[in-house]
Design an enzyme around this catalytic site. Structure first.
Site, PDB file in Angstrom:
ATOM      1  N   ASP A   7       0.873  -1.173   0.000  1.00 10.03           N
ATOM      2  CA  ASP A   7       0.000   0.000   0.000  1.00 10.03           C
ATOM      3  C   ASP A   7       0.919   1.235   0.000  1.00 10.03           C
ATOM      4  O   ASP A   7       2.100   1.133   0.365  1.00 10.03           O
ATOM      5  CB  ASP A   7      -0.882  -0.025   1.247  1.00 10.03           C
ATOM      6  CG  ASP A   7      -1.701   1.244   1.398  1.00 10.03           C
ATOM      7  OD1 ASP A   7      -2.343   1.650   0.419  1.00 10.03           O
ATOM      8  OD2 ASP A   7      -1.689   1.825   2.506  1.00 10.03           O
ATOM      9  N   ASP A   9      -0.061   5.108   0.860  1.00  9.79           N
ATOM     10  CA  ASP A   9      -0.265   6.109   1.914  1.00  9.79           C
ATOM     11  C   ASP A   9      -0.265   5.440   3.285  1.00  9.79           C
ATOM     12  O   ASP A   9      -1.125   4.612   3.566  1.00  9.79           O
ATOM     13  CB  ASP A   9      -1.598   6.830   1.700  1.00  9.79           C
ATOM     14  CG  ASP A   9      -1.667   7.541   0.351  1.00  9.79           C
ATOM     15  OD1 ASP A   9      -0.854   8.443   0.125  1.00  9.79           O
ATOM     16  OD2 ASP A   9      -2.520   7.174  -0.472  1.00  9.79           O
ATOM     17  N   GLY A  57      -7.984   3.802   3.131  1.00  3.30           N
ATOM     18  CA  GLY A  57      -7.716   2.697   2.215  1.00  3.30           C
ATOM     19  C   GLY A  57      -8.779   2.452   1.163  1.00  3.30           C
ATOM     20  O   GLY A  57      -8.563   1.689   0.235  1.00  3.30           O
ATOM     21  N   ARG A  60     -12.242   6.826  -3.017  1.00  2.00           N
ATOM     22  CA  ARG A  60     -12.779   8.087  -2.495  1.00  2.00           C
ATOM     23  C   ARG A  60     -14.299   8.066  -2.309  1.00  2.00           C
ATOM     24  O   ARG A  60     -14.810   8.399  -1.243  1.00  2.00           O
ATOM     25  CB  ARG A  60     -12.400   9.193  -3.481  1.00  2.00           C
ATOM     26  CG  ARG A  60     -11.888  10.434  -2.846  1.00  2.00           C
ATOM     27  CD  ARG A  60     -11.568  11.432  -3.936  1.00  2.00           C
ATOM     28  NE  ARG A  60     -10.281  11.176  -4.559  1.00  2.00           N
ATOM     29  CZ  ARG A  60      -9.969  11.574  -5.800  1.00  2.00           C
ATOM     30  NH1 ARG A  60     -10.864  12.201  -6.545  1.00  2.00           N
ATOM     31  NH2 ARG A  60      -8.774  11.345  -6.283  1.00  2.00           N
ATOM     32  N   SER A 135      -5.493   5.346  -4.185  1.00  6.51           N
ATOM     33  CA  SER A 135      -5.327   6.752  -4.532  1.00  6.51           C
ATOM     34  C   SER A 135      -5.253   6.973  -6.041  1.00  6.51           C
ATOM     35  O   SER A 135      -4.582   6.243  -6.758  1.00  6.51           O
ATOM     36  CB  SER A 135      -4.048   7.299  -3.885  1.00  6.51           C
ATOM     37  OG  SER A 135      -3.829   8.626  -4.308  1.00  6.51           O
ATOM     38  N   ASN A 137      -3.925   9.644  -7.038  1.00 10.62           N
ATOM     39  CA  ASN A 137      -2.708  10.459  -7.135  1.00 10.62           C
ATOM     40  C   ASN A 137      -1.448   9.625  -6.918  1.00 10.62           C
ATOM     41  O   ASN A 137      -0.368  10.154  -6.700  1.00 10.62           O
ATOM     42  CB  ASN A 137      -2.734  11.571  -6.086  1.00 10.62           C
ATOM     43  CG  ASN A 137      -4.019  12.363  -6.143  1.00 10.62           C
ATOM     44  OD1 ASN A 137      -4.328  12.964  -7.160  1.00 10.62           O
ATOM     45  ND2 ASN A 137      -4.789  12.345  -5.073  1.00 10.62           N
ATOM     46  N   ASP A 193      -1.611  -0.530   6.058  1.00 11.51           N
ATOM     47  CA  ASP A 193      -1.846   0.155   7.336  1.00 11.51           C
ATOM     48  C   ASP A 193      -3.338   0.346   7.609  1.00 11.51           C
ATOM     49  O   ASP A 193      -3.711   0.739   8.710  1.00 11.51           O
ATOM     50  CB  ASP A 193      -1.154   1.522   7.359  1.00 11.51           C
ATOM     51  CG  ASP A 193      -1.803   2.506   6.416  1.00 11.51           C
ATOM     52  OD1 ASP A 193      -2.098   2.125   5.261  1.00 11.51           O
ATOM     53  OD2 ASP A 193      -2.037   3.661   6.818  1.00 11.51           O
TER      54      ASP A 193
HETATM   55 MG   LIG Z   1      -2.825   3.218   3.588  1.00 17.58          MG
END
Ligand SMILES: [Mg+2]
Length: 243
Positions: A7, A9, A57, A60, A135, A137, A193
């Site tokens: 992952d 972020d 996670g 959006r 994401s 991005n 995470d």
């Molecule tokens: Mg994450």
């Protein structure tokens, strides 16, 4: 194990925090207007449980829909290209992205040094490496963090939309990461995470699921499907093994 699916972020980059702040800013503005319109008390977005349960996670629009549902609010879906002013699930999601991009521009992208050490050790050990993120991005964040040379494949929010892959907690995006690397999911390790992310790793039948605890939720990560929980990926490097 022959492959690592990371992952982004919160695992490789310290951007989970930036996402959290951007969600809080976006949702609080909406909740305040909603409270004024309905006469109900204003209860702000909680960056602890609200973020971890409903948003972290997930794609959006899924994050917007599930958080608002937890507050008893249902909005029309709208379309993915809704303007950020639109009072729709997609509009609010796009508003959050505007806030996020502003913050990334001003604050930049920081990596977790232990994760970079781990990525390099994995590359040296001949393990295959992909990033799997909800994401949209992801490509820019990976580039800004200087991680491009260490990753061989990317499955992000744009790829998922293009290929019709369901977001975490569904395993689709991690399975696509394993497929791009040409490895059997049973031979791949998922590093996550988010609660939705470790659940996706468990659901996909991956060989091993590493929960990365950045916010003190080790027990919940284990309950959602992590095989082990660490606070720093560098802790997983076996320093006894000769290179
Ligand atoms: Mg994450």
């Amino acid at each position: 194990m022959t492959a690592c699916l990371f992952d982004l972020d919160g695992v490789l980059t310290q951007t989970a925090r930036v996402h959290n702040v951007a969600w809080a800013q976006t949702f609080d503005a909406f909740l305040l207007r909603h409270a004024e319109a309905t006469g109900e008390p204003f209860r702000p977005f909680d960056p602890g449980p609200d973020y971890n349960r409903y948003v972290d996670g997930r794609p959006r629009a899924d994050g917007v829909r599930s958080f608002l549902a937890s507050r008893g609010v249902v909005l029309p879906e709208g379309a993915p290209d809704d303007p950020p002013e639109a009072e729709t699930v997609n509009g609010i999601g796009n508003r959050k992205n505007v806030v996020l991009l502003e913050r990334l521009r001003t604050d930049g992208v920081e990596v977790y040094p232990g994760s970079v050490t781990y990525l390099k050790a994995a590359a040296d050990a001949g393990l295959r490496r992909a990033v799997v993120s909800a994401s949209a991005n992801c490509r820019q964040v990976v580039a800004a963090a200087g991680l491009e040379p260490l990753l061989e494949a990317r499955v992000d929010g744009l790829v998922a939309r293009e290929r019709g892959l369901r977001g975490k907690p569904h395993p689709d995006t991690f399975l696509e990461g394993a497929r791009l690397l040409g490895v059997d999911p049973a031979r791949a390790v998922v590093f996550e995470d988010a609660l939705a992310g470790v659940a996706a790793g468990r659901a996909g039948g991956f060989g091993y699921v590493v929960g990365v605890d950045r916010v003190g939720q080790a027990e919940e990560l284990l309950a959602h499907g992590a095989d082990v929980v660490v606070t720093d990926l560098a802790g997983l490097i076996d320093r006894e093994t000769p290179a």
